[in-house]
Design an enzyme around this catalytic site. Structure first.
Site, PDB file in Angstrom:
ATOM      1  N   TRP A   1      -8.898   5.801  -4.895  1.00  0.00           N
ATOM      2  CA  TRP A   1      -7.815   5.065  -5.577  1.00  0.00           C
ATOM      3  C   TRP A   1      -8.313   3.867  -6.369  1.00  0.00           C
ATOM      4  CZ3 TRP A   1      -4.290   8.442  -4.826  1.00  0.00           C
ATOM      5  CH2 TRP A   1      -3.963   8.936  -3.578  1.00  0.00           C
TER       6      TRP A   1
ATOM      7  N   GLU B   1      -1.994  -2.730  -3.539  1.00  0.00           N
ATOM      8  CA  GLU B   1      -2.256  -4.119  -3.095  1.00  0.00           C
ATOM      9  C   GLU B   1      -1.362  -4.484  -1.911  1.00  0.00           C
ATOM     10  OE1 GLU B   1      -3.279  -7.144  -5.840  1.00  0.00           O
ATOM     11  OE2 GLU B   1      -3.942  -5.719  -7.360  1.00  0.00           O
TER      12      GLU B   1
ATOM     13  N   SER C   1       5.087  -2.240   0.639  1.00  0.00           N
ATOM     14  CA  SER C   1       6.202  -3.157   0.943  1.00  0.00           C
ATOM     15  C   SER C   1       6.216  -3.506   2.436  1.00  0.00           C
ATOM     16  CB  SER C   1       7.532  -2.526   0.525  1.00  0.00           C
ATOM     17  OG  SER C   1       7.650  -2.607  -0.888  1.00  0.00           O
TER      18      SER C   1
HETATM   19  C1  LIG Z   1      -2.459   4.093  -8.448  1.00  0.00           C
HETATM   20  C2  LIG Z   1      -3.182   3.406  -7.333  1.00  0.00           C
HETATM   21  C3  LIG Z   1      -4.127   2.435  -7.614  1.00  0.00           C
HETATM   22  C4  LIG Z   1      -4.833   1.805  -6.588  1.00  0.00           C
HETATM   23  N1  LIG Z   1      -5.830   0.910  -6.894  1.00  0.00           N
HETATM   24  C5  LIG Z   1      -6.650   0.468  -5.904  1.00  0.00           C
HETATM   25  C6  LIG Z   1      -7.813  -0.301  -6.213  1.00  0.00           C
HETATM   26  O1  LIG Z   1      -8.101  -0.620  -7.376  1.00  0.00           O
HETATM   27  N2  LIG Z   1      -8.636  -0.669  -5.201  1.00  0.00           N
HETATM   28  C7  LIG Z   1      -8.377  -0.331  -3.911  1.00  0.00           C
HETATM   29  O2  LIG Z   1      -9.177  -0.701  -3.054  1.00  0.00           O
HETATM   30  N3  LIG Z   1      -7.272   0.395  -3.578  1.00  0.00           N
HETATM   31  C8  LIG Z   1      -6.407   0.791  -4.543  1.00  0.00           C
HETATM   32  N4  LIG Z   1      -5.307   1.547  -4.228  1.00  0.00           N
HETATM   33  C9  LIG Z   1      -5.033   1.874  -2.824  1.00  0.00           C
HETATM   34  C10 LIG Z   1      -3.777   1.205  -2.303  1.00  0.00           C
HETATM   35  O3  LIG Z   1      -4.005  -0.159  -2.100  1.00  0.00           O
HETATM   36  C11 LIG Z   1      -3.346   1.954  -1.026  1.00  0.00           C
HETATM   37  O4  LIG Z   1      -2.840   3.204  -1.448  1.00  0.00           O
HETATM   38  C12 LIG Z   1      -2.306   1.197  -0.240  1.00  0.00           C
HETATM   39  O5  LIG Z   1      -2.862   0.052   0.348  1.00  0.00           O
HETATM   40  C13 LIG Z   1      -1.672   2.057   0.855  1.00  0.00           C
HETATM   41  O6  LIG Z   1      -2.639   2.729   1.599  1.00  0.00           O
HETATM   42  P1  LIG Z   1      -2.484   4.308   1.865  1.00  0.00           P
HETATM   43  O7  LIG Z   1      -2.238   4.958   0.558  1.00  0.00           O
HETATM   44  O8  LIG Z   1      -3.644   4.769   2.642  1.00  0.00           O
HETATM   45  O9  LIG Z   1      -1.159   4.434   2.719  1.00  0.00           O
HETATM   46  P2  LIG Z   1      -1.053   4.257   4.290  1.00  0.00           P
HETATM   47  O10 LIG Z   1      -1.733   3.024   4.730  1.00  0.00           O
HETATM   48  O11 LIG Z   1      -1.446   5.539   4.944  1.00  0.00           O
HETATM   49  O12 LIG Z   1       0.506   4.047   4.466  1.00  0.00           O
HETATM   50  C14 LIG Z   1       1.438   5.137   4.482  1.00  0.00           C
HETATM   51  C15 LIG Z   1       2.798   4.566   4.845  1.00  0.00           C
HETATM   52  O13 LIG Z   1       2.744   3.987   6.172  1.00  0.00           O
HETATM   53  C16 LIG Z   1       3.200   2.664   6.153  1.00  0.00           C
HETATM   54  N5  LIG Z   1       2.435   1.860   7.122  1.00  0.00           N
HETATM   55  C17 LIG Z   1       1.088   1.859   7.320  1.00  0.00           C
HETATM   56  N6  LIG Z   1       0.772   0.983   8.296  1.00  0.00           N
HETATM   57  C18 LIG Z   1       1.928   0.394   8.697  1.00  0.00           C
HETATM   58  C19 LIG Z   1       2.275  -0.596   9.658  1.00  0.00           C
HETATM   59  N7  LIG Z   1       1.340  -1.189  10.418  1.00  0.00           N
HETATM   60  N8  LIG Z   1       3.577  -0.928   9.809  1.00  0.00           N
HETATM   61  C20 LIG Z   1       4.537  -0.336   9.055  1.00  0.00           C
HETATM   62  N9  LIG Z   1       4.279   0.598   8.133  1.00  0.00           N
HETATM   63  C21 LIG Z   1       2.992   0.960   7.949  1.00  0.00           C
HETATM   64  C22 LIG Z   1       2.967   2.173   4.729  1.00  0.00           C
HETATM   65  O14 LIG Z   1       3.841   1.099   4.415  1.00  0.00           O
HETATM   66  C23 LIG Z   1       3.247   3.438   3.925  1.00  0.00           C
HETATM   67  O15 LIG Z   1       4.617   3.527   3.674  1.00  0.00           O
HETATM   68  C24 LIG Z   1      -4.557   2.143  -5.235  1.00  0.00           C
HETATM   69  C25 LIG Z   1      -3.585   3.108  -4.954  1.00  0.00           C
HETATM   70  C26 LIG Z   1      -2.918   3.757  -5.967  1.00  0.00           C
HETATM   71  C27 LIG Z   1      -1.918   4.833  -5.601  1.00  0.00           C
END
Ligand SMILES: Cc1cc2nc3c(=O)[nH]c(=O)nc-3n(C[C@H](O)[C@H](O)[C@H](O)COP(=O)(O)OP(=O)(O)OC[C@H]3O[C@@H](n4cnc5c(N)ncnc54)[C@H](O)[C@@H]3O)c2cc1C
Length: 391
Positions: free
Chosen positions: A167, A374, A377
């Site tokens: 990502w 980043e 929500s």
């Molecule tokens: C278009 C795009 C650009 C991006 N750019 C970058 C970048 O430049 N650099 C970088 O490092 N990353 C980047 N990201 C990654 C992004 O920061 C992550 O996708 C994001 O932090 C969520 O992580 P995840 O996708 O693994 O979701 P997950 O962490 O698996 O979360 C899935 C769901 O579970 C919920 N959840 C998880 N843990 C908890 C909790 N403890 N309590 C309640 N709810 C929870 C979340 O809110 C979410 O709804 C990017 C992502 C996208 C899609």
């Protein structure tokens, strides 16, 4: 006893701009409309951001807003970064995020944590021609970012990095990657270390580019590290202190994601107002119906509330006041209202709103990412609740 507050903090309304800020805002606004506007649809459809526009970002100083003039930057404020992201995003949120990651994350981290020779080497490039990326997330570690699997092995005068990042924004265009890897997994997050990785370092490769719902022109790629050799002089900050750099940088970056979302929402509202003034039904423009007026008024009020949150957090950051909770609120609220404002804008357009011939369907698609990257929500709400509950 009353304590005296620095006068510059409360001097004027949050949205009142200085002469310099005003000039900056109108320059970026005009540039976005005239130079980016005509290409938005084509870039969205191709899923590629035009190189000539990125070149113009550098020429206008938009890629080194806060970089001191001695390094070739503009010596501007964080608030100006936020204004730039807002103005660009009103036209194209993909443009907004390119400038956001460059300024509020990568440049910002280098200015705060790099040593003198790293600053000397990289800041002039970041201001002149090098796009930057921030590489923290992995397939198995998103919200729980410190559970990263990428490892860095001390190998004398260099580290060998192995793993995969996922990502990563700007990766297709970037020349420099601020990348986090664990140099001592045995001690958990206290092994996380920040590295400055140049694109042509041996063992480093930019992998698959994602085909996305929104911000399609902004590149999002995988990074592959296969015995990637990183000289020790490219460790940024102390070994094992990268987690602090990662968290603190994201705290600031979040304010600019809020700015991306208020820019997007303003774009959608402007389109809806213009359309309401020209579309006729029942012998009147639809803007003459109170039902539509109320929809527009609600959108404008939500946007103003979000703008105040974003501007306040940005001005707090420039004033050196702790801003973590306010940044989380700004990002959380702006991303919520951006999605509803873009959605209502489509409704005001009626059937044509959902077609690609009008700009609002794209803004609706682009809004979705605001609640995810980043910190989702839920993660913002956790930060806010932590403060409320004193944890
Ligand atoms: C278009 C795009 C650009 C991006 N750019 C970058 C970048 O430049 N650099 C970088 O490092 N990353 C980047 N990201 C990654 C992004 O920061 C992550 O996708 C994001 O932090 C969520 O992580 P995840 O996708 O693994 O979701 P997950 O962490 O698996 O979360 C899935 C769901 O579970 C919920 N959840 C998880 N843990 C908890 C909790 N403890 N309590 C309640 N709810 C929870 C979340 O809110 C979410 O709804 C990017 C992502 C996208 C899609």
């Amino acid at each position: 006893m009353l304590t005296s507050t620095p006068p510059e903090v409360h001097r004027s309304p949050l949205t009142q701009l200085s002469e310099e800020e005003n000039l900056f805002q109108s320059t970026v606004r005009r540039f976005a409309r005239e130079q980016i506007g005509p290409h938005v649809r084509e870039m969205d459809e191709a899923g590629v951001f035009r190189k000539d526009i990125i070149k113009q970002f550098f020429e206008l100083g938009l890629m080194g807003i806060e970089i001191p003039e001695e390094f070739g930057g503009q010596g501007g404020s964080f608030f100006q970064c936020v204004m730039a992201v807002e103005e660009l995003s009103a036209v194209d949120p993909s443009a907004g995020v390119i400038v956001d990651v460059q300024n509020t994350i990568v440049n910002n981290a280098i200015m705060r944590w790099a040593n003198a020779s790293q600053k000397q080497k990289y800041l002039p490039r970041m201001a002149a021609d090098t796009v930057g990326s921030y590489a923290l997330s992995e397939a198995g570690s998103g919200s729980d970012a410190f559970a990263m699997a990428t490892q860095a092995k001390d190998n004398g005068d260099h580290f060998l990095l192995n793993g995969r990042k996922l990502w990563i924004t700007n990766a297709a265009e970037s020349g420099l990657f601020l990348l986090f890897a664990n140099a001592n997994p045995g001690v958990g997050h206290r092994g996380i270390t920040a590295f400055l990785i140049e694109r042509d370092f041996p063992g480093f490769q930019v992998g698959k580019k994602e085909d996305k719902l929104g911000i399609r022109a902004s590149s999002t790629c995988e990074l592959l590290l296969d015995n990637c050799r990183v000289p020790k002089e490219n460790v940024m900050g102390e070994v094992g202190k990268g987690y602090k750099i990662a968290i603190e940088t994201l705290n600031e970056g979040r304010i600019a994601i809020g700015a991306q979302m208020i820019g997007l929402a303003r774009g959608a509202l402007d389109h809806a107002v213009a359309y309401a003034g020209q579309r006729k039904q029942f012998g009147k423009t639809i803007g003459e119906f109170q039902g539509v007026q109320f929809q527009l008024a609600k959108m404008a009020t939500e946007l103003e509330a979000a703008r105040l949150l974003v501007y306040n957090a940005a001005r707090m950051r420039d004033a050196g006041i702790p801003f973590v909770t306010e940044a989380a609120m700004a990002k959380y609220y702006s991303s919520e209202i951006a999605e509803t404002i873009a959605s209502t804008a489509i409704e005001i357009f009626g059937g044509v709103g959902i077609t690609k011939d009008y700009p609002v369907e794209k803004l609706y698609r682009d809004a979705k990412i605001g609640r995810i990257y980043e910190g989702t929500s839920n993660i913002q709400l956790m930060t806010i609740a932590k403060k409320l509950l004193g944890r």
